[in-house]
Design a protein around this motif. Structure first.
Motif, PDB file in Angstrom:
ATOM      1  N   TRP A 187      -0.925 -10.371   3.392  1.00 57.73           N
ATOM      2  CA  TRP A 187      -2.315 -10.506   2.932  1.00 57.73           C
ATOM      3  C   TRP A 187      -3.288 -10.103   4.036  1.00 57.73           C
ATOM      4  CZ3 TRP A 187      -1.301 -16.146   1.027  1.00 57.73           C
ATOM      5  CH2 TRP A 187      -0.618 -16.111  -0.192  1.00 57.73           C
ATOM      6  N   ARG A 190      -3.322  -6.327   4.727  1.00 62.21           N
ATOM      7  CA  ARG A 190      -3.986  -5.594   3.645  1.00 62.21           C
ATOM      8  C   ARG A 190      -5.498  -5.802   3.656  1.00 62.21           C
ATOM      9  NH1 ARG A 190       0.262  -7.869  -0.784  1.00 62.21           N
ATOM     10  NH2 ARG A 190       1.992  -6.441  -0.359  1.00 62.21           N
ATOM     11  N   SER A 192      -6.941  -8.470   2.467  1.00 64.56           N
ATOM     12  CA  SER A 192      -7.313  -9.177   1.243  1.00 64.56           C
ATOM     13  C   SER A 192      -8.224 -10.356   1.561  1.00 64.56           C
ATOM     14  CB  SER A 192      -6.050  -9.693   0.531  1.00 64.56           C
ATOM     15  OG  SER A 192      -5.132  -8.651   0.320  1.00 64.56           O
ATOM     16  N   LEU A 194      -9.580 -13.890   1.512  1.00 62.35           N
ATOM     17  CA  LEU A 194      -8.907 -15.158   1.206  1.00 62.35           C
ATOM     18  C   LEU A 194      -9.928 -16.290   1.224  1.00 62.35           C
ATOM     19  CD1 LEU A 194      -5.773 -14.671   3.504  1.00 62.35           C
ATOM     20  CD2 LEU A 194      -5.870 -14.373   1.028  1.00 62.35           C
TER      21      LEU A 194
END
Length: 320
Positions: A187, A190, A192, A194
């Motif tokens: 995660w 990437r 991403s 959160l």
């Protein structure tokens, strides 16, 4: 116990393999790897077939003085078994008891069992860590099976005189880690976003380096016998702090959204993932002071260095 042959079960797993490599490096003890599948340890040490789940595939204890039992039916988030607790008991309790009785009958002197902090329970109040002397309070099938395996081992030790040592680690991480910790690194790499930028819990983790070092001490330390030891890096952190420090180790930005923990829990409940929210937002601390006092042991590596090693391995494995 110089010259001692040490059998390590689960030698293809994260912990078991690391124990074998540590024994090979130290040359103080001679490792015997017990595994149910092909392993890169072939040619490096004696390898014997073993399957905790199959009574027909049991290891030979010829020349073995100590067993370090790492093999287990591990905790999984989505278990497909019809009766989950029965499956954990069949493997972790019955399989462990079968192995221990065979080891005792063969003259094995010491049995070091890698249990789980889940024997103590799932959560702690912040600042009120679990202690080894606390009454066990496992909640999920995995934790229950580990507690019952501990009880079976203590009984076998009383009946046979084989020395029993129990270690209860929390979440173990390090090079080659899988499951949720691996997902966390993916995660972060990437980028991403959160919703975990405002979690103020406290959790204990243990680097594979620190866990293996403690196991190495417990193989021969006279004061280890009959004790239960908790282990961690001695550096309790929040989920938010872990993500920030892991991102730094990976050399990536940590795009964390400052969503309050109550909102994270509420959203997780709405989609039926309350268990995930508990792990992300709840506290689980362990007190390692007894371990340090009894064994004269201290964590040998700090968390930031251990996270860096984990990140470097992940990045190296991820390159084309």
């Amino acid at each position: 116990m110089n010259g001692t042959n040490v059998m390590v079960t689960g030698a293809t797993g994260l912990v078991g393999e690391a124990v074998v490599f540590r024994l090979l490096a130290d040359r103080k003890f001679t490792p015997v790897a017990a595994a149910r599948s092909e392993t890169r340890l072939n040619g490096l040490c004696r390898v014997v077939p073993f399957d905790l789940d199959d009574a027909r595939v049991q290891p030979s204890f010829s020349g073995v003085q100590v067993v370090v039992h790492c093999a287990a039916r591990v905790h999984v988030m989505h278990d497909s078994a019809t009766d989950v607790l029965a499956e954990y008991r069949r493997v972790n309790v019955e399989g462990t008891a079968r192995l221990a009785r065979s080891a005792a009958q063969a003259g094995v002197e010491r049995f070091v069992y890698i249990s789980s902090i889940k024997v103590n329970g799932e959560m702690t109040a912040p600042g009120v860590p679990f202690r080894a002397s606390d009454a066990p309070a496992p909640v999920d099938p995995y934790g229950i099976s580990k507690r019952e395996a501990e009880d079976a081992l203590k009984q076998i030790g009383d009946e046979t005189g084989m020395q029993i040592v129990i270690i209860r680690p929390p979440l173990v991480y390090g090079p080659g880690v899988k499951a949720n910790f691996l997902s966390m690194m993916r995660w972060l790499v990437r980028g991403s976003p959160l919703p975990l930028g405002a979690i103020h819990n406290k959790r204990s983790l243990v680097s594979i380096v620190n866990l293996v070092d403690l196991i190495n001490v417990c193989i021969s330390h006279p004061q280890a016998v009959g004790n239960v030891f908790l282990v961690s890096d001695g550096d309790d952190i929040s989920t938010t702090q872990l993500l920030v420090r892991m991102a730094a180790a990976l050399k990536v930005r940590s795009p964390l959204l400052a969503v309050p923990s109550w909102m994270v829990k509420a959203c997780a409940s709405l989609i039926g993932r309350r268990d995930i929210a508990q792990r992300l937002c709840g506290s689980l601390q362990v007190d390692i002071s007894e371990t340090c006092t009894i064994l004269g042991w201290q964590p040998v590596i700090g968390m930031d260095r251990a996270l860096q090693q984990t990140a470097e391995h992940y990045l190296a494995q991820s390159r084309p």
